[in-house]
Design a protein around this motif. Structure first.
Motif, mmCIF file in Angstrom:
data_model
loop_
_atom_site.group_PDB
_atom_site.id
_atom_site.type_symbol
_atom_site.label_atom_id
_atom_site.label_comp_id
_atom_site.label_asym_id
_atom_site.label_seq_id
_atom_site.Cartn_x
_atom_site.Cartn_y
_atom_site.Cartn_z
ATOM 1 N N THR A 246 38.292 26.248 40.281
ATOM 2 C CA THR A 246 37.383 27.392 40.194
ATOM 3 C C THR A 246 38.152 28.708 40.249
ATOM 4 O O THR A 246 37.853 29.640 39.493
ATOM 5 N N ALA A 247 39.151 28.793 41.116
ATOM 6 C CA ALA A 247 39.959 30.018 41.233
ATOM 7 C C ALA A 247 40.668 30.330 39.912
ATOM 8 O O ALA A 247 40.732 31.490 39.489
ATOM 9 N N GLY A 248 41.187 29.305 39.262
ATOM 10 C CA GLY A 248 41.848 29.495 37.974
ATOM 11 C C GLY A 248 40.884 30.013 36.923
ATOM 12 O O GLY A 248 41.215 30.910 36.145
ATOM 13 N N TRP A 249 39.672 29.471 36.908
ATOM 14 C CA TRP A 249 38.655 29.930 35.972
ATOM 15 C C TRP A 249 38.248 31.377 36.278
ATOM 16 O O TRP A 249 38.122 32.195 35.362
ATOM 17 N N LEU A 250 38.065 31.687 37.570
ATOM 18 C CA LEU A 250 37.702 33.052 37.967
ATOM 19 C C LEU A 250 38.755 34.055 37.497
ATOM 20 O O LEU A 250 38.424 35.147 37.046
ATOM 21 N N GLN A 251 40.008 33.651 37.593
ATOM 22 C CA GLN A 251 41.094 34.531 37.166
ATOM 23 C C GLN A 251 40.962 34.868 35.673
ATOM 24 O O GLN A 251 41.192 36.004 35.270
ATOM 25 N N THR B 7 38.485 38.469 37.605
ATOM 26 C CA THR B 7 38.185 38.747 39.000
ATOM 27 C C THR B 7 39.277 38.171 39.892
ATOM 28 O O THR B 7 39.902 37.174 39.541
ATOM 29 N N LYS B 8 39.476 38.790 41.029
ATOM 30 C CA LYS B 8 40.477 38.318 41.979
ATOM 31 C C LYS B 8 39.858 37.423 43.056
ATOM 32 O O LYS B 8 40.523 37.031 44.000
ATOM 33 N N GLN B 9 38.570 37.102 42.910
ATOM 34 C CA GLN B 9 37.916 36.235 43.896
ATOM 35 C C GLN B 9 38.674 34.916 43.966
ATOM 36 O O GLN B 9 38.971 34.294 42.956
ATOM 37 N N TRP B 10 39.016 34.534 45.169
ATOM 38 C CA TRP B 10 39.706 33.274 45.476
ATOM 39 C C TRP B 10 41.122 33.212 44.943
ATOM 40 O O TRP B 10 41.702 32.129 44.849
ATOM 41 N N ASN B 11 41.724 34.329 44.584
ATOM 42 C CA ASN B 11 43.113 34.335 44.121
ATOM 43 C C ASN B 11 44.044 33.678 45.119
ATOM 44 O O ASN B 11 45.060 33.103 44.742
ATOM 45 N N TYR B 12 43.700 33.790 46.401
ATOM 46 C CA TYR B 12 44.569 33.220 47.443
ATOM 47 C C TYR B 12 44.717 31.710 47.310
ATOM 48 O O TYR B 12 45.691 31.153 47.786
ATOM 49 N N TYR B 13 43.792 31.027 46.645
ATOM 50 C CA TYR B 13 43.973 29.588 46.416
ATOM 51 C C TYR B 13 45.062 29.336 45.382
ATOM 52 O O TYR B 13 45.601 28.235 45.299
ATOM 53 N N LEU B 14 45.370 30.364 44.584
ATOM 54 C CA LEU B 14 46.422 30.246 43.584
ATOM 55 C C LEU B 14 47.748 30.806 44.100
ATOM 56 O O LEU B 14 48.808 30.319 43.739
ATOM 57 N N THR B 15 47.671 31.837 44.950
ATOM 58 C CA THR B 15 48.894 32.528 45.394
ATOM 59 C C THR B 15 49.356 32.113 46.784
ATOM 60 O O THR B 15 50.533 32.241 47.103
ATOM 61 N N ASN C 52 33.218 40.676 41.049
ATOM 62 C CA ASN C 52 32.853 39.445 40.352
ATOM 63 C C ASN C 52 31.427 39.598 39.809
ATOM 64 O O ASN C 52 30.456 39.131 40.398
ATOM 65 N N GLU C 53 31.329 40.282 38.669
ATOM 66 C CA GLU C 53 30.024 40.617 38.102
ATOM 67 C C GLU C 53 29.193 39.386 37.760
ATOM 68 O O GLU C 53 27.984 39.366 37.975
ATOM 69 N N GLY C 54 29.833 38.363 37.217
ATOM 70 C CA GLY C 54 29.108 37.154 36.827
ATOM 71 C C GLY C 54 28.463 36.470 38.019
ATOM 72 O O GLY C 54 27.285 36.102 37.969
ATOM 73 N N LEU C 55 29.215 36.306 39.100
ATOM 74 C CA LEU C 55 28.671 35.640 40.279
ATOM 75 C C LEU C 55 27.601 36.494 40.941
ATOM 76 O O LEU C 55 26.567 35.981 41.368
ATOM 77 N N ASN C 56 27.816 37.802 40.996
ATOM 78 C CA ASN C 56 26.788 38.674 41.570
ATOM 79 C C ASN C 56 25.506 38.623 40.739
ATOM 80 O O ASN C 56 24.406 38.585 41.303
ATOM 81 N N ARG C 57 25.634 38.594 39.429
ATOM 82 C CA ARG C 57 24.452 38.491 38.556
ATOM 83 C C ARG C 57 23.726 37.164 38.836
ATOM 84 O O ARG C 57 22.501 37.119 38.967
ATOM 85 N N GLY D 269 38.234 44.954 51.051
ATOM 86 C CA GLY D 269 37.847 45.246 49.675
ATOM 87 C C GLY D 269 36.336 45.282 49.592
ATOM 88 O O GLY D 269 35.639 45.000 50.565
ATOM 89 N N ARG D 270 35.817 45.630 48.422
ATOM 90 C CA ARG D 270 34.358 45.730 48.288
ATOM 91 C C ARG D 270 33.733 44.340 48.146
ATOM 92 O O ARG D 270 34.157 43.543 47.319
ATOM 93 N N HIS D 271 32.729 44.084 48.977
ATOM 94 C CA HIS D 271 32.016 42.808 48.962
ATOM 95 C C HIS D 271 30.511 43.038 48.931
ATOM 96 O O HIS D 271 30.008 43.977 49.552
ATOM 97 N N CYS D 272 29.822 42.165 48.231
ATOM 98 C CA CYS D 272 28.368 42.164 48.197
ATOM 99 C C CYS D 272 27.881 41.142 49.220
ATOM 100 O O CYS D 272 28.377 40.014 49.254
ATOM 101 N N LYS D 273 26.931 41.558 50.026
ATOM 102 C CA LYS D 273 26.370 40.684 51.061
ATOM 103 C C LYS D 273 24.970 40.220 50.650
ATOM 104 O O LYS D 273 24.170 41.014 50.169
ATOM 105 N N TYR D 274 24.741 38.924 50.848
ATOM 106 C CA TYR D 274 23.459 38.319 50.533
ATOM 107 C C TYR D 274 22.936 37.580 51.748
ATOM 108 O O TYR D 274 23.711 37.072 52.557
ATOM 109 N N GLU D 275 21.614 37.505 51.837
ATOM 110 C CA GLU D 275 21.003 36.729 52.912
ATOM 111 C C GLU D 275 19.749 36.068 52.364
ATOM 112 O O GLU D 275 18.887 36.731 51.782
#
Length: 176
Positions: free
Chosen positions: A26-31, A35-43, A141-146, A162-168
């Motif tokens: 998933t991190a590779g696809w996000l890249q 988006t840098k979401q989950w980049n740490y799984y790659l780096t 991460n516009e796609g995931l937020n959408r 960094g900037r994060h969107c919060k959901y509940e």
């Protein structure tokens, strides 16, 4: 109508490599989506494995299998971890569940597996008496937020790590 049901079960310690494989996929696809979401799984995968192991040991991580292969994973913590404490601050509570690491292998994308896991999380946490499920994602991460905003109300955008969107998800209420 989506494809037949898959096996959903608690992940065990021996499933660690399967869970990591799903997160890295998933991190590779996000890249590729910019988006840098989950980049740490790659780096810095090594630096992030302990958190995954802890969630498995806490019986908070589930794995979805089809014909013996891992196709998705989801973690739902019963109490806030260090990240949740940072993101939610004084609002972090134990009567709330915290969703992390929802990932569907890209070969199985578009089959409602993620939506089914979110629906199941709601049922599971209502049954356990939780008042809501909280989660966040990187604001860029516009796609995931959408995707999330098609189902849930955006609570706020914050600037922590960094900037994060919060959901509940308020359990017992209807989605947007």
């Amino acid at each position: 109508m989506h494809e037949a049901i898959h096996t959903i079960r608690l992940a065990k310690r021996e499933d660690l490599e399967k869970v990591i494989g799903l997160l890295v996929n998933t991190a590779g696809w996000l890249q590729t989506k910019g988006t840098k979401q989950w980049n740490y799984y790659l780096t810095d995968l090594e630096g992030n494995v302990d958190e995954i192991v802890t969630s498995i040991e806490n019986k908070a991580t589930y794995i979805v299998e089809k014909e013996g292969g891992a196709i998705a994973t989801r973690t739902l913590e019963s109490s806030p971890n260090e990240w949740d404490m940072d993101i939610w601050g004084e609002e972090a509570e134990d009567d709330v569940a915290y969703l992390h690491r929802l990932a569907v292998h890209r070969d199985f994308a578009g089959k409602r597996i993620g939506a089914d896991l979110l629906d199941w999380a709601e049922i599971q946490m209502k049954t356990r008496g939780k008042k809501s499920i909280r989660f966040d994602c990187i604001a860029s991460n516009e796609g995931l937020n959408r995707y999330y905003q098609e189902r849930y109300r955006l609570r706020e955008v914050i600037d922590i790590h960094g900037r994060h969107c919060k959901y509940e998800i308020l359990l017992g209420e209807n989605p947007v």
